[in-house]
Structures are given as structure tokens and as C-alpha cells.
Scaffold this motif. Structure first.
Motif, PDB file in Angstrom:
ATOM      1  N   ILE A   7       0.848  -1.184   0.000  1.00 39.00           N
ATOM      2  CA  ILE A   7       0.000   0.000   0.000  1.00 39.00           C
ATOM      3  C   ILE A   7       0.890   1.241   0.000  1.00 39.00           C
ATOM      4  N   ALA A   8       0.821   2.028  -1.077  1.00 39.38           N
ATOM      5  CA  ALA A   8       1.648   3.228  -1.225  1.00 39.38           C
ATOM      6  C   ALA A   8       0.748   4.401  -1.595  1.00 39.38           C
ATOM      7  N   ALA A   9       1.332   5.599  -1.622  1.00 41.51           N
ATOM      8  CA  ALA A   9       0.561   6.805  -1.924  1.00 41.51           C
ATOM      9  C   ALA A   9       1.476   7.876  -2.499  1.00 41.51           C
ATOM     10  N   PRO A  10       0.915   8.869  -3.184  1.00 40.37           N
ATOM     11  CA  PRO A  10       1.736   9.967  -3.694  1.00 40.37           C
ATOM     12  C   PRO A  10       2.354  10.819  -2.592  1.00 40.37           C
ATOM     13  N   HIS A  11       1.713  10.879  -1.416  1.00 38.58           N
ATOM     14  CA  HIS A  11       2.221  11.719  -0.335  1.00 38.58           C
ATOM     15  C   HIS A  11       1.687  11.217   0.996  1.00 38.58           C
ATOM     16  N   SER A  12       2.292  11.669   2.086  1.00 36.04           N
ATOM     17  CA  SER A  12       1.804  11.333   3.422  1.00 36.04           C
ATOM     18  C   SER A  12       0.404  11.917   3.628  1.00 36.04           C
ATOM     19  N   GLY A  13      -0.357  11.307   4.511  1.00 38.91           N
ATOM     20  CA  GLY A  13      -1.691  11.793   4.805  1.00 38.91           C
ATOM     21  C   GLY A  13      -2.742  11.352   3.802  1.00 38.91           C
ATOM     22  N   SER A  14      -2.411  10.375   2.970  1.00 39.09           N
ATOM     23  CA  SER A  14      -3.361   9.901   1.960  1.00 39.09           C
ATOM     24  C   SER A  14      -4.293   8.820   2.478  1.00 39.09           C
ATOM     25  N   GLY A  15      -3.993   8.263   3.656  1.00 34.23           N
ATOM     26  CA  GLY A  15      -4.839   7.207   4.217  1.00 34.23           C
ATOM     27  C   GLY A  15      -4.245   5.818   4.130  1.00 34.23           C
ATOM     28  N   LYS A  16      -2.917   5.714   3.963  1.00 32.52           N
ATOM     29  CA  LYS A  16      -2.278   4.393   3.855  1.00 32.52           C
ATOM     30  C   LYS A  16      -2.554   3.529   5.080  1.00 32.52           C
ATOM     31  N   THR A  17      -2.357   4.123   6.264  1.00 33.80           N
ATOM     32  CA  THR A  17      -2.519   3.334   7.484  1.00 33.80           C
ATOM     33  C   THR A  17      -3.964   2.917   7.686  1.00 33.80           C
ATOM     34  N   THR A  18      -4.902   3.830   7.464  1.00 34.49           N
ATOM     35  CA  THR A  18      -6.322   3.500   7.610  1.00 34.49           C
ATOM     36  C   THR A  18      -6.712   2.331   6.727  1.00 34.49           C
ATOM     37  N   LEU A  19      -6.331   2.390   5.456  1.00 36.43           N
ATOM     38  CA  LEU A  19      -6.692   1.325   4.529  1.00 36.43           C
ATOM     39  C   LEU A  19      -5.923   0.046   4.806  1.00 36.43           C
ATOM     40  N   THR A  20      -4.675   0.165   5.218  1.00 37.87           N
ATOM     41  CA  THR A  20      -3.910  -1.038   5.543  1.00 37.87           C
ATOM     42  C   THR A  20      -4.559  -1.793   6.698  1.00 37.87           C
ATOM     43  N   LEU A  21      -4.901  -1.071   7.765  1.00 38.78           N
ATOM     44  CA  LEU A  21      -5.537  -1.716   8.913  1.00 38.78           C
ATOM     45  C   LEU A  21      -6.867  -2.346   8.527  1.00 38.78           C
ATOM     46  N   GLY A  22      -7.650  -1.627   7.734  1.00 38.37           N
ATOM     47  CA  GLY A  22      -8.938  -2.162   7.308  1.00 38.37           C
ATOM     48  C   GLY A  22      -8.799  -3.390   6.422  1.00 38.37           C
ATOM     49  N   MET A  90       5.595   7.467   3.847  1.00 34.17           N
ATOM     50  CA  MET A  90       5.578   8.770   3.159  1.00 34.17           C
ATOM     51  C   MET A  90       5.049   8.616   1.741  1.00 34.17           C
ATOM     52  N   GLY A  91       5.550   9.437   0.792  1.00 32.57           N
ATOM     53  CA  GLY A  91       5.171   9.276  -0.600  1.00 32.57           C
ATOM     54  C   GLY A  91       5.952   8.137  -1.237  1.00 32.57           C
ATOM     55  N   LEU A  92       5.442   7.604  -2.331  1.00 31.73           N
ATOM     56  CA  LEU A  92       6.009   6.406  -2.952  1.00 31.73           C
ATOM     57  C   LEU A  92       7.505   6.519  -3.213  1.00 31.73           C
ATOM     58  N   PHE A  93       7.962   7.669  -3.702  1.00 31.04           N
ATOM     59  CA  PHE A  93       9.364   7.827  -4.080  1.00 31.04           C
ATOM     60  C   PHE A  93      10.184   8.623  -3.061  1.00 31.04           C
ATOM     61  N   ASP A  94       9.604   8.935  -1.894  1.00 37.20           N
ATOM     62  CA  ASP A  94      10.303   9.735  -0.888  1.00 37.20           C
ATOM     63  C   ASP A  94      11.270   8.869  -0.097  1.00 37.20           C
ATOM     64  N   GLY A  95      12.577   9.168  -0.229  1.00 34.51           N
ATOM     65  CA  GLY A  95      13.584   8.394   0.479  1.00 34.51           C
ATOM     66  C   GLY A  95      14.513   9.267   1.287  1.00 34.51           C
ATOM     67  N   ALA A  96      15.484   8.635   1.920  1.00 36.48           N
ATOM     68  CA  ALA A  96      16.454   9.368   2.722  1.00 36.48           C
ATOM     69  C   ALA A  96      17.303  10.286   1.855  1.00 36.48           C
ATOM     70  N   ASP A  97      17.596   9.845   0.644  1.00 38.44           N
ATOM     71  CA  ASP A  97      18.339  10.622  -0.346  1.00 38.44           C
ATOM     72  C   ASP A  97      17.743  10.267  -1.690  1.00 38.44           C
ATOM     73  N   ARG A  98      16.871  11.157  -2.214  1.00 35.30           N
ATOM     74  CA  ARG A  98      16.051  10.834  -3.387  1.00 35.30           C
ATOM     75  C   ARG A  98      15.252   9.553  -3.119  1.00 35.30           C
ATOM     76  N   MET A  99      15.511   8.476  -3.892  1.00 37.66           N
ATOM     77  CA  MET A  99      14.716   7.253  -3.721  1.00 37.66           C
ATOM     78  C   MET A  99      15.308   6.279  -2.707  1.00 37.66           C
ATOM     79  N   GLN A 100      16.457   6.595  -2.121  1.00 38.84           N
ATOM     80  CA  GLN A 100      17.105   5.650  -1.207  1.00 38.84           C
ATOM     81  C   GLN A 100      16.195   5.298  -0.037  1.00 38.84           C
ATOM     82  N   ALA A 101      15.985   4.008   0.175  1.00 40.42           N
ATOM     83  CA  ALA A 101      15.160   3.486   1.266  1.00 40.42           C
ATOM     84  C   ALA A 101      13.699   3.916   1.162  1.00 40.42           C
ATOM     85  N   SER A 102      13.249   4.260  -0.029  1.00 42.55           N
ATOM     86  CA  SER A 102      11.858   4.659  -0.231  1.00 42.55           C
ATOM     87  C   SER A 102      10.961   3.434  -0.371  1.00 42.55           C
TER      88      SER A 102
END
Length: 444
Positions: A7-22, A90-102
Motif C-alpha cells: 500500500i503506497a501513496a503519492p504523499h503522506s496523509g493519503s490514508g495508507k494506514t487507515t486502509l492497511t488496517l482495514g 511517506m510518498g512512494l518515491f520519498d527516500g532518505a536521499d532521493r529514492m534511497q530506502a523509499s
């Protein structure tokens, strides 16, 4: 064939956790076994995953661990289950350095199909170019389908469904906004305090999901014919006795950290809130948590505090991180300005007044060993300026930060949450050293 998806999203606050739990609970209602995972270093979401799925959730973090370790971990915990559900960060491509660990890099590493959650409360056909960009930006991942969150009507959903059709992505449904589906937040993420009825909220989400989301299609699109293999357990068990603090005040532990300790040593758990004294031990581990929410009770348990102080002052081996560091200080001041005496091992104190967020990955070079972890807290240290650090602490880009590793005798404390779930040689060597008493130290 089993299914697995992320479960991923374009940005934080999109509802990933809510939908994952459900989804975890809705799938469980179907009578299937479901294994939860969490991308990244979060130690709060995984507690809610366990409530929803009835199984321990496993952290998968490409900064703190190697790809080979995560591949083994993923295959091990997927073995024998019907569905594996991973929540992104976070967002799908948000990492520690660009995509790192995203989230995207984890999906590529483990070959997990992505279900993209788009918060579409104020969006209609404009979802099309957004989806087109996420689908084509990076060829190393597969977006298997789309879910829309914050959608209240079927007429609104039709615009979004058409956007998916024109981009060529399967549309799996939508989820509405409702007070019954809201999980309150706290400063470190989702709340863990007892006044919130998580069971009721998760159950309400799970009951609603099948009404607007096509679970059959979701599972069909994410099936795999790969057979998950069970990895061999760690060997080299030692006679070392490790004591771990675990209760409402000390609940931030990586599951795999505990699994490795339990495989390598005799582990016993203790509650600084309720137990009267520290039992006989070779190594004391005080993990993070919410000591500020239980400061009065921790302080009132004077016999346990005194036993910890005596153990550390007499040369006992101890490691404390974040909440554990706060417990080993002179006192803890909560957000209301009330101060409570703590164990008094270190000369500093901690405070939640004038809270300041400190966040990020950390790496520590210590005695030819690279240690990795994560820092996330709002409390601040007082009277600690004169204390030196045992080793420099750097962020994900290699820049030194102000965080320190404190040491008094054989007690180490830091705000960094370390990850040792891959059973590194240094951990085995440490436990062997303690077990064979190459260094003399007292017990209890």
C-alpha cells in the motif's frame, strides 16, 4: 497461489494506514492468514498491524538493513500465509536521499506489486495525469491497481474511474471519509494510549471496505506463483541472560531485534512500571516508548529505579535508546511542566516542554563497525552539553548531527533506535563475551 501487495501513496496523509488496517482485518474476516509488514523504521504502525491482523508486523527498511537480509526476512514471514500486506512510508518515491530506502525501492527490491492510494477528496479527472506520472516515472516498479480515498459519492468516483481507464491502471474502488474511521494522531505517529478504542475503529473500517472496494480483484491482480521459503534460524546461541524492558512505557521495539536476541540469548522481560526490582542479568536493554506518558508511575516505582541505578553504577552492562535514555536521566519533565525523578544514572535530564522534533536516519562508525538506526523524538536534553559522544553520529547523507552516544561505565544511551535484526557479528561477539565472563561485572 498467495497474494502480496504494498500500500503506497503519492504523499503522506493519503490514508495508507487507515486502509492497511482495514484490509488486514477485512482479509482476516475472510478466513485467510494475512502477514503484515511495514516499510521503514516506524515502531507505532506495527503495533496497530498486530491488532488488525493477529500477527506480529515486520519492519522492512533498506537503509538500516541489506537487500539480502530483507529478501530473506520477507520470504521467511510470507511462508505459509495466504496474503502478505506491506504498508509503505511517506510518498512512494520519498527516500532518505532521493529514492534511497523509499517505498518504491523496497517494492523493487522485493518484487511487490503496488496498490496506489490517492486521496481524491478535491480531485476528479485531474487524477489522470497524476496516475500517468506515477505509472511511468520509474520502470523498476509495478503499480497493480489504484484505490481512491476521501470519496463520498459514486458520481465522484466515476470521474476517478475514468481517469484510471484512460491511464491503463485497474481501479479497485474507493473509501469514504467518516468520523468512525478516524484514528487520532499523537506526536510520534498514531496514538497508542489506552483511551482510544482501536478495535472498534479497525472493525468499522473492515466492515465498510467490501462495500466499495473489490477485494477479489485486488487479490487476483496481486497473486504470485513464487513459493515463499522458510529461512534457517540463527544459531550460535549463548548462555548470556538479557533483560528487556517491555510495558506501556517501553513499547518501541523492532520485532526482528527481539527475535535475534531470543535466538542468541536467554531473554526475560521486565516492566519498569510494575516490577519491584531488576532481576539477575548480564545485559539490560531499555528500548524507546512513551515514558513521558507514564512519568509519574515510573517515578513512583522507586525500588525498581534504585535497582537499575545500582546495576549501572556497579558496572552492569546496559543499553538504552530514546525512551530508555530518558528513564536513565535525573528527571523527566512532561508537557505540563511537572518534573519526576528517574533512575539517575546519567547527569542529564529530559523535557517535553518547548518540544522540538528531531527526525531522521542515523549511522554510527564505532570500532570498525557501522551501526544504523533511526531517530524520532520531541524531548530535549538538559545539562548534557559537557558530555562527550562515544562516536560521531551522522545522517543518511553522511553529515554529522548533534546526537550523541553517552557512556558511563558499561552503560550506553542514545536517542538512536538501532536495528540489528540481521544478527550482525558484533552482537554475537558481545553476547559471547558477556556469557563467558571475559569481562567481570556484577549481576542484578
Amino acid at each position: 497461489m498467495a497474494s502480496h501487495f504494498l500500500i503506497a501513496a503519492p504523499h503522506s496523509g493519503s490514508g495508507k494506514t487507515t486502509l492497511t488496517l482495514g484490509l488486514l482485518r477485512a482479509l482476516r474476516h475472510r478466513g485467510v492468514t494475512v502477514q503484515p509488514f511495514k516499510c521503514g523504521p516506524d515502531y507505532i504502525d506495527i503495533q496497530h498491524h498486530r491488532t488488525a491482523a493477529g500477527r506480529a508486523s515486520i519492519n522492512l527498511d533498506l537503509f538500516m538493513a541489506s537487500p539480502e537480509h530483507l529478501q530473506t526476512l520477507y520470504q521467511t514471514y510470507r511462508s505459509g500465509v495466504d496474503v502478505a500486506v506491506t504498508e509503505g512510508v511517506m510518498g512512494l518515491f520519498d527516500g532518505a536521499d532521493r529514492m534511497q530506502a523509499s517505498t518504491a525501492s523496497l517494492a523493487e527490491c522485493l518484487g511487490i506489486p503496488i496498490i496506489l492510494v490517492v486521496h481524491a477528496k478535491a480531485m476528479a479527472y485531474s487524477a489522470a495525469p497524476l496516475l500517468y506520472g506515477f505509472r511511468h516515472f520509474y520502470a523498476g516498479i509495478q503499480i497493480a491497481g489504484v484505490l481512491f480515498n476521501g470519496v463520498q459519492t459514486t458520481s465522484h468516483f466515476r470521474f476517478l474511474e475514468e481517469a484510471c481507464q484512460d491511464v491503463g491502471l485497474p481501479c479497485l474502488g474507493y473509501f469514504p471519509t467518516h468520523p468512525d474511521f478516524t484514528i487520532p494522531s499523537r506526536h510520534l505517529g498514531l496514538r497508542t494510549s489506552s483511551e482510544i478504542d482501536y478495535e472498534r475503529i479497525i472493525e468499522a473500517i473492515a466492515r465498510k471496505i467490501p462495500q466499495t472496494i473489490d477485494l477479489d480483484r485486488l487479490l487476483a491482480l496481486t497473486k504470485t506463483d513464487e513459493e515463499a521459503s522458510l529461512a534457517q534460524a540463527l544459531s550460535h546461541r549463548t548462555a548470556c541472560k538479557v533483560t528487556i524492558a517491555r510495558d506501556e512505557a517501553f513499547s518501541f521495539q523492532y520485532h526482528q531485534n527481539l527475535a535475534v536476541l531470543e535466538a542468541l540469548a536467554e531473554v526475560q522481560y521486565v516492566s519498569p512500571l510494575r516490577d519491584t526490582e531488576l532481576p539477575e542479568t548480564d545485559l539490560l536493554y531499555l528500548p524507546g516508548g512513551y515514558p513521558e506518558l507514564h512519568a509519574q508511575a515510573l517515578s513512583a516505582n522507586t525500588t525498581f529505579r534504585e535497582s537499575v541505578r545500582a546495576y549501572c553504577q556497579n558496572g552492569g552492562y546496559a543499553y538504552a535508546e530514546c525512551g530508555g535514555l530518558m528513564y536513565l536521566g535525573q528527571q523527566l519533565t512532561d508537557v505540563d511542566g511537572h518534573s519526576y525523578p528517574m533512575a539517575g544514572v546519567f547527569p542529564f535530564s529530559t523535557s517535553l516542554q518547548h518540544a522540538k522534533l528531531t527526525l531522521g536516519y542515523r549511522q554510527i562508525h564505532f570500532q570498525n563497525t557501522l551501526l544504523k538506526g533511526h531517530e524520532f523524538h520531541y524531548s530535549t536534553l538538559q545539562e548534557a552539553e559537557e558530555l562527550s559522544s562515544l562516536a560521531p553520529v551522522r545522517n543518511a547523507r553522511g553529515v554529522e548531527v548533534g546526537t550523541k552516544i553517552y557512556r558511563i561505565q558499561n552503560t550506553l544511551a542514545s536517542y538512536v533506535h538501532l536495528y540489528w535484526g540481521d544478527g550482525p557479528p558484533w552482537l554475537t561477539d558481545l553476547l559471547r563475551t558477556l556469557a563467558t565472563s571475559l569481562y567481570t561485572h556484577p549481576h542484578g
